[in-house]
Structure formats: structure tokens, C-alpha cells
Design a protein around this motif. Sequence first.
Motif, short mmCIF file in Angstrom:
data_model
loop_
_atom_site.label_atom_id
_atom_site.label_comp_id
_atom_site.label_asym_id
_atom_site.label_seq_id
_atom_site.Cartn_x
_atom_site.Cartn_y
_atom_site.Cartn_z
N LEU A 10 0.86 -1.19 0.00
CA LEU A 10 0.00 0.00 0.00
C LEU A 10 0.89 1.24 0.00
O LEU A 10 1.40 1.64 1.05
N GLY A 12 1.57 5.29 -0.82
CA GLY A 12 0.76 6.51 -0.79
C GLY A 12 1.52 7.63 -0.12
O GLY A 12 2.64 7.46 0.39
N PHE A 14 0.04 9.35 2.40
CA PHE A 14 -0.36 9.24 3.81
C PHE A 14 -0.22 10.59 4.52
O PHE A 14 0.43 10.70 5.56
N HIS A 18 -5.50 7.55 6.98
CA HIS A 18 -6.88 7.63 7.48
C HIS A 18 -7.57 6.28 7.34
O HIS A 18 -6.98 5.31 6.85
N LEU A 24 -8.82 -0.31 3.18
CA LEU A 24 -8.29 -0.92 1.95
C LEU A 24 -7.32 -2.06 2.32
O LEU A 24 -7.41 -3.17 1.77
N GLY A 109 -6.80 2.37 -4.63
CA GLY A 109 -8.20 2.75 -4.73
C GLY A 109 -8.60 2.88 -6.20
O GLY A 109 -7.73 2.96 -7.09
N SER A 112 -6.87 5.51 -8.29
CA SER A 112 -5.53 5.19 -8.80
C SER A 112 -5.61 4.25 -10.00
O SER A 112 -4.84 4.38 -10.95
N LEU A 134 -9.90 -1.38 -4.42
CA LEU A 134 -11.14 -1.04 -3.73
C LEU A 134 -11.77 0.16 -4.43
O LEU A 134 -11.14 1.23 -4.52
N PRO A 135 -13.00 0.00 -4.97
CA PRO A 135 -13.65 1.15 -5.62
C PRO A 135 -13.69 2.35 -4.67
O PRO A 135 -13.76 2.17 -3.44
N ARG A 136 -13.59 3.53 -5.26
CA ARG A 136 -13.62 4.75 -4.44
C ARG A 136 -14.76 5.61 -4.94
O ARG A 136 -14.86 5.88 -6.15
N ILE A 167 -13.67 8.93 2.37
CA ILE A 167 -12.68 9.76 3.10
C ILE A 167 -11.44 9.95 2.23
O ILE A 167 -10.96 9.00 1.61
N SER A 168 -10.90 11.17 2.20
CA SER A 168 -9.61 11.41 1.54
C SER A 168 -8.74 12.28 2.44
O SER A 168 -9.24 13.04 3.28
N ALA A 169 -7.43 12.18 2.23
CA ALA A 169 -6.49 13.01 3.00
C ALA A 169 -6.71 14.48 2.68
O ALA A 169 -6.61 15.34 3.56
P1 ATP Z 1 -4.93 12.89 -1.16
O1 ATP Z 1 -6.36 13.28 -0.88
O2 ATP Z 1 -3.90 13.75 -0.47
O3 ATP Z 1 -4.66 12.74 -2.65
P2 ATP Z 1 -5.53 10.11 -0.50
O4 ATP Z 1 -6.56 10.15 0.57
O5 ATP Z 1 -5.99 9.76 -1.89
O6 ATP Z 1 -4.67 11.46 -0.51
P3 ATP Z 1 -3.06 8.63 -0.74
O7 ATP Z 1 -2.07 8.45 0.35
O8 ATP Z 1 -2.70 9.49 -1.88
O9 ATP Z 1 -4.43 9.12 -0.01
O10 ATP Z 1 -3.57 7.22 -1.28
C1 ATP Z 1 -2.80 6.04 -1.29
C2 ATP Z 1 -3.64 4.93 -1.91
O11 ATP Z 1 -4.78 4.67 -1.08
C3 ATP Z 1 -4.19 5.29 -3.31
O12 ATP Z 1 -4.14 4.16 -4.15
C4 ATP Z 1 -5.64 5.66 -3.01
O13 ATP Z 1 -6.49 5.37 -4.12
C5 ATP Z 1 -5.96 4.73 -1.85
N1 ATP Z 1 -7.02 5.28 -1.02
C6 ATP Z 1 -6.97 6.36 -0.21
N2 ATP Z 1 -8.16 6.60 0.37
C7 ATP Z 1 -9.00 5.64 -0.09
C8 ATP Z 1 -10.39 5.36 0.11
N3 ATP Z 1 -11.16 6.13 0.89
N4 ATP Z 1 -10.92 4.28 -0.54
C9 ATP Z 1 -10.16 3.52 -1.36
N5 ATP Z 1 -8.83 3.73 -1.59
C10 ATP Z 1 -8.27 4.78 -0.98
#
Ligand code: ATP
Length: 202
Positions: A10, A12, A14, A18, A24, A109, A112, A134-136, A167-169
Amino acid sequence: MSKKSRIGLLGGTFDPPHWGHLWLAELARVQLNLDKVLFLPVGDPVHKQGQIITAVFHRLQMISLAIQDNPCFVLDTTDCTRPAPHTTVSLLPLLQQSHPEADFWLLIGGDSLRDLPTWVEPGRLIQHCRLGVLPRPGAEIDWADLSTAVPNIKTAVDMLDGPTLSISATAIRRWVKNGNEPRYLLPTAVAEYIHEKHLYLG
Ligand code: ATP
């Protein structure tokens, strides 16, 4: 003959880690029968050039706190200690050297997967590992377009089947910047760390 281990990767930013990342990893661990999942923070994200990224030191601390209660989740610093550029296709051979008896699944996700054609050498990447996806919410996959850009992609993907999280960063950073606490969006220990270190305020 010893059994090959099954390892999830995994990668990312990070910033911060979260529940989306942890879910995932856990769903993949269960559905792909993984022995462990390596959390691989990227030092200098190729896809986030020009963006301000929190220091690697803080991101490593937050990942350690996020995964501390799961013995199958392991922090791996390979992708933040090696020289840039930090592409996934160049990371895989390094991990194969350190885990010669393993089969790898890159865990990503749906966003990606959708954006895979923009990655460096995606066709070569899927020769080294399978993808656990994992679908997002909000990231629709157009399989026809994707297959044109990355031939054989469909046969390299294991879709994970379970609840999805939006949820997203990015949303968490915005939430904190606006003066809110990120409770219930990520593990409590990570929320406390963000508070103590005054992250994402400026
Ligand atoms: P940012 O919002 O800053 O772009 P992010 O929340 O997408 O960050 P990353 O650290 O960039 O987090 O993601 C790392 C991996 O985790 C990527 O492949 C991303 O698709 C996946 N990922 C992050 N959040 C999720 C989620 N809520 N569901 C599925 N996959 C996720």
C-alpha cells in the motif's frame, strides 16, 4: 518446499493516513488471503509535484500510530529512503530483492486504477504484481479506455468487494485547516498527533 508468502503493498502519501487506507489494507488482507501488508510512504510523490507535502518524519510517525494495533500491517521506508524519482515500477524490483519468496499485490483505490495510464510504465508494473482494487466513491472506471491504454489490465486486477469510504487526506487537511478536529475520520492516536504537532493549520 516453503510456501510463497502473499504480500500487499500500500503505497501513498499518507498525509495523513486515514480509515480509507486502513480499510483498503484490511479488506485486501482478508479477501486476498495476504500474510501482511506493507505501508510504503512515498518520499517525493511523482503525481503531487508542486504540492506542499508534510515532512516524511511526521508521515512516518502517523503511519506507525495508525497501524500499531495490527501485527499484519508493517511500515516499510524503502520508498522514502531511496533516491528519487519514486515511481512504483522502480520500487517493485527493490521489494522483490528484499522478499524473494513473495507474491505481491499492489493495493490501490479506484481513483488510482482510473489514473493508471498516467503512471510510469503501467504495462511493466503489472508484470511484477497483481492489483487489489477497492472502488472509491466518485472514481468511475472505464474498462474500455483503461484496457486500450494498458493492455491486459483486466486480467491483472482483483476487485475487492465490501463497503467503500469516501474519506480522503485532502478532505481531512481541509477540515483541520478550517479549525475542526479530525475525530472519527482516522485513528484517535493520529488525530492526537495532528493536534499536538499543529499539523495542517497553515
Ligand atoms: P490525497 O487526498 O492527499 O490525494 P488520499 O486520501 O488519496 O490522498 P493517498 O495516500 O494518496 O491518499 O492514497 C494512497 C492509496 O490509497 C491510493 O491508491 C488511493 O487510491 C488509496 N485510497 C486512499 N483513500 C481511499 C479510500 N477512501 N478508498 C479507497 N482507496 C483509498
